[in-house]
Design an enzyme around this catalytic site. Structure first.
Site, PDB file in Angstrom:
ATOM      1  N   ALA A 113       4.820   9.253  -2.879  1.00 26.53           N
ATOM      2  CA  ALA A 113       5.960   8.915  -3.736  1.00 26.53           C
ATOM      3  C   ALA A 113       7.208   8.658  -2.892  1.00 26.53           C
ATOM      4  O   ALA A 113       7.387   9.306  -1.859  1.00 26.53           O
ATOM      5  CB  ALA A 113       6.215  10.053  -4.734  1.00 26.53           C
ATOM      6  N   GLY A 139       6.356   5.447  -3.529  1.00 26.33           N
ATOM      7  CA  GLY A 139       5.255   4.524  -3.655  1.00 26.33           C
ATOM      8  C   GLY A 139       5.394   3.157  -3.044  1.00 26.33           C
ATOM      9  O   GLY A 139       4.493   2.319  -3.205  1.00 26.33           O
ATOM     10  N   GLY A 140       6.466   2.883  -2.316  1.00 29.82           N
ATOM     11  CA  GLY A 140       6.638   1.562  -1.729  1.00 29.82           C
ATOM     12  C   GLY A 140       5.490   1.173  -0.808  1.00 29.82           C
ATOM     13  O   GLY A 140       5.001   0.035  -0.841  1.00 29.82           O
ATOM     14  N   ASP A 154      -1.694  19.104  -3.351  1.00 24.11           N
ATOM     15  CA  ASP A 154      -1.239  19.494  -2.017  1.00 24.11           C
ATOM     16  C   ASP A 154      -2.029  18.699  -0.973  1.00 24.11           C
ATOM     17  O   ASP A 154      -3.264  18.779  -0.924  1.00 24.11           O
ATOM     18  CB  ASP A 154      -1.461  20.995  -1.828  1.00 24.11           C
ATOM     19  CG  ASP A 154      -0.893  21.530  -0.531  1.00 24.11           C
ATOM     20  OD1 ASP A 154      -0.601  20.722   0.388  1.00 24.11           O
ATOM     21  OD2 ASP A 154      -0.747  22.762  -0.415  1.00 24.11           O
ATOM     22  N   CYS A 203      11.722   9.575   7.798  1.00 23.46           N
ATOM     23  CA  CYS A 203      13.040   8.928   7.712  1.00 23.46           C
ATOM     24  C   CYS A 203      14.096   9.882   8.271  1.00 23.46           C
ATOM     25  O   CYS A 203      15.067  10.235   7.605  1.00 23.46           O
ATOM     26  CB  CYS A 203      13.359   8.511   6.276  1.00 23.46           C
ATOM     27  SG  CYS A 203      13.219   9.826   5.050  1.00 23.46           S
TER      28      CYS A 203
END
EC number: 2.1.1.-
Length: 423
Positions: free
Chosen positions: A241, A243-244, A286, A354
């Site tokens: 998520a 989800g790109g 998980d 990121c």
């Protein structure tokens, strides 16, 4: 304490600032404030809040000259917002009257409406003129110190300038990037992403409802672009998520399994798959307990400090303090080791975060290679348009920073490395 009544965009923005600065919440975690607002008003409130957070240091410097004693946080946030908006060219009458009216409706702070009126009128009448002469807002010490140690003061200053400039909107096309760029009036970036410097409500842009594209920062799109997955490739997208990357894999014809621990966030992936008419197997759970094996490609976009996204999320330095770094790094290590165990012989693992912190990127891969003799990195996959060879790192990864591509509008801070399991 703010009211739960429906807010104007400025009032909602002040309430958002109260939660970010006063309660340590990210804007994505703020509760209730935007619930009953129309889409355009919601977008305006978020814009005002993010503009204020970007310019907070400058606003506080100007306000310190106009106010001897700091008012309560709620009133201070109204003054901060008004100061930033006025200094960025906002209509003086609208800004002052709206914020004075907003404070006057608050039983706890209405006695300070005169202060709000006087200070904001000072800003409109010239007290805000030094705005452009003030230094670029700096990151808080808890983050600036480790980044300076890693990249040097000059590089960090360049990143801060990129943060202050904000971020354009990047999108990834399902197909025909050139055509989508033309339709949206955007710029086709060297890596294939499409950049929009001006745009309105995202869901109202042409092609959104038809699923022709999805929002994704150019840096975040590079891992899948570098992997070049082919039709039928068996892919596992871990921590998938929003989800790109799942959409990128699916658009390339790969057989994708996407897993994420958050049911709510996975709902967004499901919605985007439906909108774009793409398919993937979605698993909520998980990732450390996921046991299927034999994947040709595994992409692990691990939970991290998100410090590379500050140009789009200026709330982060005010909502966090760095105390979670140790736990995140330990979790990344566990996820990396587990991901390796799910690879097919000859398979490839793309690890990315990121983050601007080497401990969440370069160091993780260095230590993984020391733990596992059967692994090696493959930096050759990053030989793609738009990637400067100088961005490659000693251990074989790729380091992206907000100050890269300055003439194009920058990019998110990102680290990625492709690890191959020897046969």
């Amino acid at each position: 304490m703010t009211s739960r009544k429906t807010h104007s965009p400025r009032g909602a923005a002040v309430a958002l600032l109260d939660q970010v600065i006063g309660q340590g919440r990210l804007l994505s975690e703020t509760s209730g404030v935007l619930r009953d607002m129309a889409g355009a008003q919601r977008a305006e409130a978020l814009r005002l809040a993010t503009d204020t957070l970007r310019g907070l240091d400058r606003a506080d410097r100007l306000l310190s000259r106009a106010v001897r004693k700091k008012p309560p946080l709620h009133v201070r946030n109204a003054l901060r917002l008004g100061t930033v908006e006025l200094c960025l060219g906002g209509d003086a009458h609208g800004v002052v009257s709206d914020l004075v009216g907003y404070i006057s409706k608050n039983n706890r702070y209405r006695h300070l409406k005169g202060l709000v009126n006087a200070v904001l009128r000072q800003m409109a009448d010239g007290a805000g003129k030094p705005w452009n002469d003030l230094r670029i807002p700096r990151l808080p010490k808890w983050l600036r110190d480790p980044l300076t140690e890693a990249w040097g003061n000059g590089s960090v200053s360049a990143m801060e300038a990129a943060h202050f400039s904000g971020a354009p909107l990047d999108v990834t096309a399902k197909s025909d990037p050139s055509g989508v760029a033309k339709t949206l009036g955007g710029t086709l970036l060297p890596t294939g992403s499409i950049r929009l410097s001006s745009y309105g409500q995202v869901s109202a842009l042409e092609g959104f409802e038809n699923g022709d594209w999805w929002v994704q920062d150019a840096a975040a799109a590079i891992p899948v672009q570098a992997l070049k997955p082919g039709p039928g490739t068996r892919v596992l997208d871990m921590c998938a998520a929003p989800g790109g990357k799942t959409l990128q894999f699916a658009a390339a014809g790969a057989e994708v399994t996407a897993i994420d621990a958050s049911d709510r966030r996975m709902d967004r992936v499901r919605e985007n798959l439906e909108r774009t008419k793409l398919s993937a197997e979605l698993v909520v759970g998980d990732v450390l307990e996921f046991e299927a094996e034999g994947y040709d490609i595994i992409l692990l976009d691990a939970p991290c400090s998100s410090t590379g996204t500050i140009r789009r999320h200026p709330d982060l330095p005010y909502a966090k303090d760095g105390s979670e770094f140790g736990d995140l790094i330990a979790l990344q290590t566990k996820m990396l080791d587990h991901a390796v165990s799910l690879l097919a012989p000859g398979g490839r693992l793309m690890y990315c975060t990121c983050s601007l912190l080497p401990d969440e990127g370069e160091v993780q891969i260095e230590e993984l290679l020391q733990r596992r003799d059967e692994l090696r990195t493959d930096p050759t996959i990053f030989d793609i348009p738009g990637i400067d060879p100088e961005w490659l790192t000693e251990e074989g990864g790729l380091r992206l920073r907000p100050d890269y591509w300055p003439d194009l509008g920058g990019m998110d801070g990102f680290y990625m490395a492709c690890v191959t399991l020897r046969t």
